[in-house]
Scaffold this motif. Sequence first.
Motif, short mmCIF file in Angstrom:
data_model
loop_
_atom_site.label_atom_id
_atom_site.label_comp_id
_atom_site.label_asym_id
_atom_site.label_seq_id
_atom_site.Cartn_x
_atom_site.Cartn_y
_atom_site.Cartn_z
N VAL A 77 30.38 4.03 16.14
CA VAL A 77 30.47 5.74 16.60
C VAL A 77 29.24 6.24 16.38
O VAL A 77 28.98 6.93 17.14
N THR A 145 45.01 2.65 21.80
CA THR A 145 44.60 4.14 21.61
C THR A 145 42.62 4.19 21.81
O THR A 145 41.78 5.01 21.98
N LEU A 146 42.31 2.74 21.60
CA LEU A 146 40.26 3.04 21.95
C LEU A 146 39.65 3.43 22.74
O LEU A 146 39.15 4.14 22.59
N SER A 149 40.21 6.93 23.71
CA SER A 149 39.50 7.75 22.29
C SER A 149 37.85 7.08 22.87
O SER A 149 37.53 8.68 22.96
N LEU A 150 37.30 6.35 23.10
CA LEU A 150 36.44 5.99 23.39
C LEU A 150 35.67 7.10 24.50
O LEU A 150 34.38 7.74 25.04
N VAL A 153 35.07 10.76 23.64
CA VAL A 153 33.90 10.69 22.84
C VAL A 153 32.73 11.12 23.62
O VAL A 153 31.95 11.93 23.79
N ILE A 220 38.38 7.67 16.72
CA ILE A 220 38.75 6.10 16.88
C ILE A 220 39.35 5.75 16.38
O ILE A 220 39.25 5.05 15.80
N ARG A 221 38.22 5.62 15.13
CA ARG A 221 38.69 5.34 13.38
C ARG A 221 39.64 4.78 12.91
O ARG A 221 40.75 4.27 13.35
#
Length: 263
Positions: A77, A145-146, A149-150, A153, A220-221
């Motif tokens: 990321v 959520t990936l 969230s990406l 970003v 993200i993490r």
Amino acid sequence: MSRSLLRDYRDSLRYPEFWLYATWLEIVTKYRRSRLGLFWAIFPAFVYSFGVGAFFAHLQGHDPMRFIPHLGLGYIVFRLVTVSLSEATTACSSHTSFILDGRVRLTDYILRVVAKALFYFLVALPVVAVALAIAPQFQPEGLLTLVPSLLLVLLNVIWMGAVLAVVGARFPDIHELIGSVLMFSFLFTPILWYAEQAPTDTLRGGIARMNPLFHLVEIIRAPLLGEPLERFTFVYLAAMLVIGWGLAAWAYRRYARFVPIWI
């Protein structure tokens, strides 16, 4: 004539032929000359995740199975964001011939930079997937959520890229400055350490949380690894998105028309 950032991004996404093809051609040309091809795109993520991750886990007394995916996700990321921002500073000067030839929709060049960084992020995902598969703290529901969230970003990256592209066209030295700042910011981003090691009520924790990369990595993490996601991260990223897009739209409308003169 002033330009609209939102309109230019909309048109670039509606007609992606230029920046998508240019990105694809650059990647194919680069790795076709190599005997091992795309292996070299995957190799850095493998080294950081399993090599550097195992080393620092033992150095700090952490469980390697837990620390390796933490570092691996943080690294890819961080690389997605920093490569995009660093190369955005030269996005206009690298396409001088196109701009002087009349192709002044600068968002095409910004999206080309982001698309290349996103390619390396996606290529590294299988390495991180292996690390997640052996991680005892992996939360499968975090995969839901990936994508959102990406997307959050990337929305922040492209407004920052627009500002840096225009500023970089006017001040070429900004490339070196941003490179140094991003390199220094690695120390203040929870990649080689856990966020809870810098509590919010401490000076070092407050300084670390002023770093946008701290929150861009965590959003993200944290859900994937079951790590606590602070409410401040949501507030910070929402504020950054709204204020940042407003700033970028103003700067682009005011200064983008001068880019052909500056370069």
